[in-house]
Design an enzyme around this catalytic site. Sequence first.
Site, mmCIF file in Angstrom:
data_model
loop_
_atom_site.group_PDB
_atom_site.id
_atom_site.type_symbol
_atom_site.label_atom_id
_atom_site.label_comp_id
_atom_site.label_asym_id
_atom_site.label_seq_id
_atom_site.Cartn_x
_atom_site.Cartn_y
_atom_site.Cartn_z
ATOM 1 N N ILE A 25 0.854 -1.115 -0.002
ATOM 2 C CA ILE A 25 0.052 0.000 -0.164
ATOM 3 C C ILE A 25 0.758 1.337 0.005
ATOM 4 O O ILE A 25 0.223 2.359 0.021
ATOM 5 C CB ILE A 25 -1.128 -0.061 1.289
ATOM 6 N N ARG A 27 5.092 3.247 0.487
ATOM 7 C CA ARG A 27 6.578 2.842 0.589
ATOM 8 C C ARG A 27 7.214 4.045 1.677
ATOM 9 O O ARG A 27 6.672 5.051 0.986
ATOM 10 C CB ARG A 27 7.324 2.784 -0.564
ATOM 11 N N SER A 29 10.466 5.667 4.230
ATOM 12 C CA SER A 29 11.956 5.571 4.404
ATOM 13 C C SER A 29 12.335 4.251 4.948
ATOM 14 O O SER A 29 13.483 3.686 4.542
ATOM 15 C CB SER A 29 12.366 6.614 5.361
ATOM 16 N N PHE A 30 11.735 3.650 5.458
ATOM 17 C CA PHE A 30 11.880 2.484 6.348
ATOM 18 C C PHE A 30 11.788 1.202 5.354
ATOM 19 O O PHE A 30 12.443 0.234 5.378
ATOM 20 C CB PHE A 30 11.150 2.045 7.374
ATOM 21 N N VAL A 33 5.258 -1.263 2.823
ATOM 22 C CA VAL A 33 4.106 -1.393 3.673
ATOM 23 C C VAL A 33 3.251 -2.182 2.863
ATOM 24 O O VAL A 33 2.809 -2.079 1.771
ATOM 25 C CB VAL A 33 3.495 -0.002 4.075
ATOM 26 N N LYS A 48 4.947 -3.658 8.177
ATOM 27 C CA LYS A 48 5.767 -2.834 7.361
ATOM 28 C C LYS A 48 7.278 -3.609 7.777
ATOM 29 O O LYS A 48 7.377 -4.312 8.633
ATOM 30 C CB LYS A 48 6.152 -1.515 8.764
ATOM 31 N N ASP A 166 8.279 12.056 14.960
ATOM 32 C CA ASP A 166 7.941 12.181 13.374
ATOM 33 C C ASP A 166 6.809 12.584 13.295
ATOM 34 O O ASP A 166 5.846 11.955 12.295
ATOM 35 C CB ASP A 166 8.494 11.032 12.794
HETATM 36 N N1 ATP Z 1 -1.236 1.479 9.739
HETATM 37 C C1 ATP Z 1 -1.385 2.129 8.279
HETATM 38 N N2 ATP Z 1 -2.701 1.801 7.914
HETATM 39 C C2 ATP Z 1 -2.825 2.120 6.699
HETATM 40 N N3 ATP Z 1 -1.817 2.716 5.794
HETATM 41 C C3 ATP Z 1 -0.561 2.832 6.425
HETATM 42 C C4 ATP Z 1 -0.078 2.450 7.750
HETATM 43 N N4 ATP Z 1 1.003 2.898 7.955
HETATM 44 C C5 ATP Z 1 1.639 3.310 6.750
HETATM 45 N N5 ATP Z 1 0.434 3.287 5.871
HETATM 46 C C6 ATP Z 1 0.877 3.936 4.402
HETATM 47 O O1 ATP Z 1 1.926 3.303 4.050
HETATM 48 C C7 ATP Z 1 2.500 4.278 3.261
HETATM 49 C C8 ATP Z 1 4.036 4.401 3.640
HETATM 50 O O2 ATP Z 1 4.168 4.518 5.096
HETATM 51 P P1 ATP Z 1 5.272 4.874 5.984
HETATM 52 O O3 ATP Z 1 5.007 5.216 7.352
HETATM 53 O O4 ATP Z 1 6.301 3.777 5.734
HETATM 54 O O5 ATP Z 1 6.148 6.053 5.237
HETATM 55 P P2 ATP Z 1 5.814 7.601 5.134
HETATM 56 O O6 ATP Z 1 5.207 8.180 6.515
HETATM 57 O O7 ATP Z 1 5.086 8.040 3.856
HETATM 58 O O8 ATP Z 1 7.201 8.321 4.999
HETATM 59 P P3 ATP Z 1 8.426 8.171 6.146
HETATM 60 O O9 ATP Z 1 8.887 6.890 6.063
HETATM 61 O O10 ATP Z 1 9.446 9.055 5.350
HETATM 62 O O11 ATP Z 1 7.720 8.739 7.329
HETATM 63 C C9 ATP Z 1 1.966 5.668 3.483
HETATM 64 O O12 ATP Z 1 1.293 5.844 2.221
HETATM 65 C C10 ATP Z 1 1.167 5.345 4.678
HETATM 66 O O13 ATP Z 1 -0.178 6.228 4.542
#
Ligand code: ATP
Length: 406
Positions: A25, A27, A29-30, A33, A48, A166
């Site tokens: 769904i 990606r 920095s880590f 997802v 994740k 963050d």
């Molecule tokens: N618990 C969750 N439920 C639904 N979508 C999620 C969830 N966690 C992350 N996502 C979605 O997955 C994507 C990647 O999330 P992630 O938190 O890894 O990165 P980010 O917040 O976009 O960037 P960064 O890692 O730089 O903070 C995003 O579009 C986020 O909305």
Amino acid sequence: MYNRRPEFREYTGPRTGSYQVLEEIGRGSFGSVRKVIHLPTNKVLVRKEIKYGHMNSKERQQLISECAILSQLKHEHIVEFYEWDSDKDVLYFYMEYCSNGDLSQMISFFKKQRKYIPEKIVWSIMVQILIALYRCHYGADLAPLETIYDRTKPPVKGSNIVIHRDLKPGNIFLSTERVPDPLAAPQTLDYSKVSVKLGDFGLAKALGASVEFATTYVGTPYYMSPEVLMDQPYSPLSDIWSLGCVIYEMCTLRPPFQAKTYSELQRKIKAGNFDRIPEYYSDELQKLIESCIDPNLRTRASTYSLLQDPQLRVARKSLQLERFEDNLMDYEKELMNIGDILERQAGEYEAELAVIKYQYRKEFDAAVEQRVREVLNGKKVTGTPEIMAGRNHLHRPDYHWRVKGR
Ligand SMILES: Nc1ncnc2c1ncn2[C@@H]1O[C@H](COP(=O)(O)OP(=O)(O)OP(=O)(O)O)[C@@H](O)[C@H]1O
């Protein structure tokens, strides 16, 4: 090879090894997802993925202890972190799936519509973030407000204090009702009653020790506080700075500090000057944002001091009342449902009873007829046929007046 720590056994959430992995769904920095289904419960969760092969044992140890703290962080306004598992050089975090998008999407929605986010929604989102931050910054849940005049008792700092590190619109997940209008676009959400959950709590710290994180964190630090930019340690007040930036962005639909280059952005953040939010919003909201986006750590507001604000107390109380009303409505629906079930069961009972009575009457009449025939034929009869002896044969239908599944 990295071994499971004893803490693994303490988790009550879904266990690993029984997930069906679905589509990616996003990606960050880590890493990637994905959606997954936890097979024993059929629940959709998020997984994740983080590559950790490069970490030394101390970094891995730190990651484990951070995860142990996060998995205990159960709160209405925090995305639930269930468990983690490892596979070769990849670490998997299993979390609650938030299906209704995040604050960055909501901001884009209003930007496209060329509309301001109503101030009531801004206060409501802010107070929900603060309630979650209170739990993390002070290690205890915030007690509900009796009246809007209540002052929150000074917090006693508990253990397991977590700093988000963050906080940004993309980490603030929303759950909202779909617009009931059948003619509206299917993805249209009703933001007037939005419920907030903070995601990625403390993950930045858990991964902060990793060299990979430092080198792959590519996001622009729009929400980073001046002290963090100057390499000073994070404190709960760094989250408050970020909160101020997020609230500012909700009002202006852009972050408070923007620049063409990274160094210009750093300079602007350190100076801490920003334009007033649009006149559409109250002075109280502007003042609250100023108390958060304050470069001076001594005067910057804390989670506790913000929660004393009269407007935020009103927002908190109305949130409590909305929840109460929602609960009452759920309860009413449940009662109506139980009423329907009982009525249906009563109908079924009556119908079954009528069949049994009819059957009994038939058997009884047949027995009487038989006895009359025997007497008329001069047959010597002794005793009374069982059916004529009493009502023993009329057994009631087997109903327990219980609503199934309760
Ligand atoms: N618990 C969750 N439920 C639904 N979508 C999620 C969830 N966690 C992350 N996502 C979605 O997955 C994507 C990647 O999330 P992630 O938190 O890894 O990165 P980010 O917040 O976009 O960037 P960064 O890692 O730089 O903070 C995003 O579009 C986020 O909305």
